[in-house]
Design a protein around this motif. Structure first.
Motif, short mmCIF file in Angstrom:
data_model
loop_
_atom_site.label_atom_id
_atom_site.label_comp_id
_atom_site.label_asym_id
_atom_site.label_seq_id
_atom_site.Cartn_x
_atom_site.Cartn_y
_atom_site.Cartn_z
N PHE A 180 0.85 -1.18 0.00
CA PHE A 180 0.00 0.00 0.00
C PHE A 180 0.88 1.23 0.00
O PHE A 180 1.81 1.32 0.80
N LEU A 181 0.62 2.14 -0.92
CA LEU A 181 1.33 3.40 -0.97
C LEU A 181 0.43 4.46 -0.35
O LEU A 181 -0.70 4.67 -0.80
N LYS A 182 0.91 5.08 0.70
CA LYS A 182 0.17 6.14 1.39
C LYS A 182 0.80 7.47 1.01
O LYS A 182 1.97 7.71 1.28
N ALA A 183 0.03 8.31 0.33
CA ALA A 183 0.47 9.64 -0.07
C ALA A 183 -0.19 10.65 0.86
O ALA A 183 -1.40 10.60 1.07
N GLU A 184 0.62 11.56 1.41
CA GLU A 184 0.10 12.55 2.35
C GLU A 184 0.67 13.92 2.04
O GLU A 184 1.82 14.04 1.66
N ASN A 185 -0.15 14.93 2.21
CA ASN A 185 0.37 16.27 2.42
C ASN A 185 -0.29 16.75 3.70
O ASN A 185 -0.77 15.94 4.47
N THR A 186 -0.30 18.02 3.94
CA THR A 186 -0.73 18.50 5.25
C THR A 186 -2.08 17.95 5.69
O THR A 186 -2.24 17.51 6.81
N ASN A 187 -3.06 17.94 4.80
CA ASN A 187 -4.41 17.58 5.21
C ASN A 187 -5.02 16.41 4.45
O ASN A 187 -6.11 15.99 4.78
N ASP A 188 -4.37 15.92 3.41
CA ASP A 188 -5.06 15.06 2.46
C ASP A 188 -4.36 13.72 2.19
O ASP A 188 -3.76 13.54 1.14
N PRO A 189 -4.44 12.75 3.07
CA PRO A 189 -3.82 11.46 2.79
C PRO A 189 -4.70 10.60 1.86
O PRO A 189 -5.92 10.75 1.82
N SER A 190 -4.06 9.72 1.12
CA SER A 190 -4.78 8.74 0.31
C SER A 190 -3.95 7.47 0.27
O SER A 190 -2.73 7.50 0.43
N ILE A 191 -4.59 6.33 0.06
CA ILE A 191 -3.91 5.04 0.02
C ILE A 191 -4.20 4.36 -1.30
O ILE A 191 -5.34 4.37 -1.77
N HIS A 192 -3.15 3.78 -1.88
CA HIS A 192 -3.25 3.10 -3.17
C HIS A 192 -2.61 1.73 -3.05
O HIS A 192 -1.52 1.60 -2.51
N LYS A 193 -3.27 0.73 -3.55
CA LYS A 193 -2.73 -0.64 -3.57
C LYS A 193 -1.75 -0.76 -4.74
O LYS A 193 -2.04 -0.31 -5.84
N ILE A 194 -0.58 -1.37 -4.47
CA ILE A 194 0.43 -1.61 -5.50
C ILE A 194 0.75 -3.10 -5.51
O ILE A 194 0.93 -3.70 -4.44
N VAL A 195 0.84 -3.67 -6.70
CA VAL A 195 1.23 -5.07 -6.85
C VAL A 195 2.59 -5.11 -7.55
O VAL A 195 2.75 -4.53 -8.63
N ILE A 196 3.55 -5.76 -6.90
CA ILE A 196 4.87 -5.97 -7.51
C ILE A 196 4.96 -7.42 -7.90
O ILE A 196 4.69 -8.32 -7.09
N TYR A 197 5.32 -7.66 -9.17
CA TYR A 197 5.40 -9.04 -9.67
C TYR A 197 6.77 -9.36 -10.20
O TYR A 197 7.57 -8.50 -10.44
#
Length: 92
Positions: free
Chosen positions: A75-92
């Protein structure tokens, strides 16, 4: 990660290619200021990669090398001051 609230629309952050062999690119549809950061977390919640930026400009591409990670789901969690988001990443 469970139970946390996320305010940003995940469509603002683009992560590609996904699935990947280890190199991914991050792009934002808006400028992110306030020292944005990303971290890659495994399925056990352990942070395996962290990187911060002064800012990420709209439509700017950031190369992220995750080739040192084993094949799997992360899971890649991207954050700035107020706005986090999470994205699933698959490495093969």
């Amino acid at each position: 990660m469970i139970g946390e609230q996320y305010n940003i629309n995940p469509a603002v952050i683009l992560i590609f290619p996904n699935p990947t062999t280890g190199i991914v690119y991050l792009s934002s549809k808006v400028t992110l200021s306030g020292k944005p950061s990303i971290k890659v977390i495994d399925t056990n919640g352990k942070t395996l990669f962290y990187r911060s930026f002064e800012k990420i400009l709209e439509n700017e591409y950031q190369k992220i090398d995750l080739s040192q990670l084993e094949k799997g789901i992360y899971f890649l969690k991207a954050e700035n001051t107020n706005d986090p988001s999470i994205h699933k990443i698959v490495i093969y």
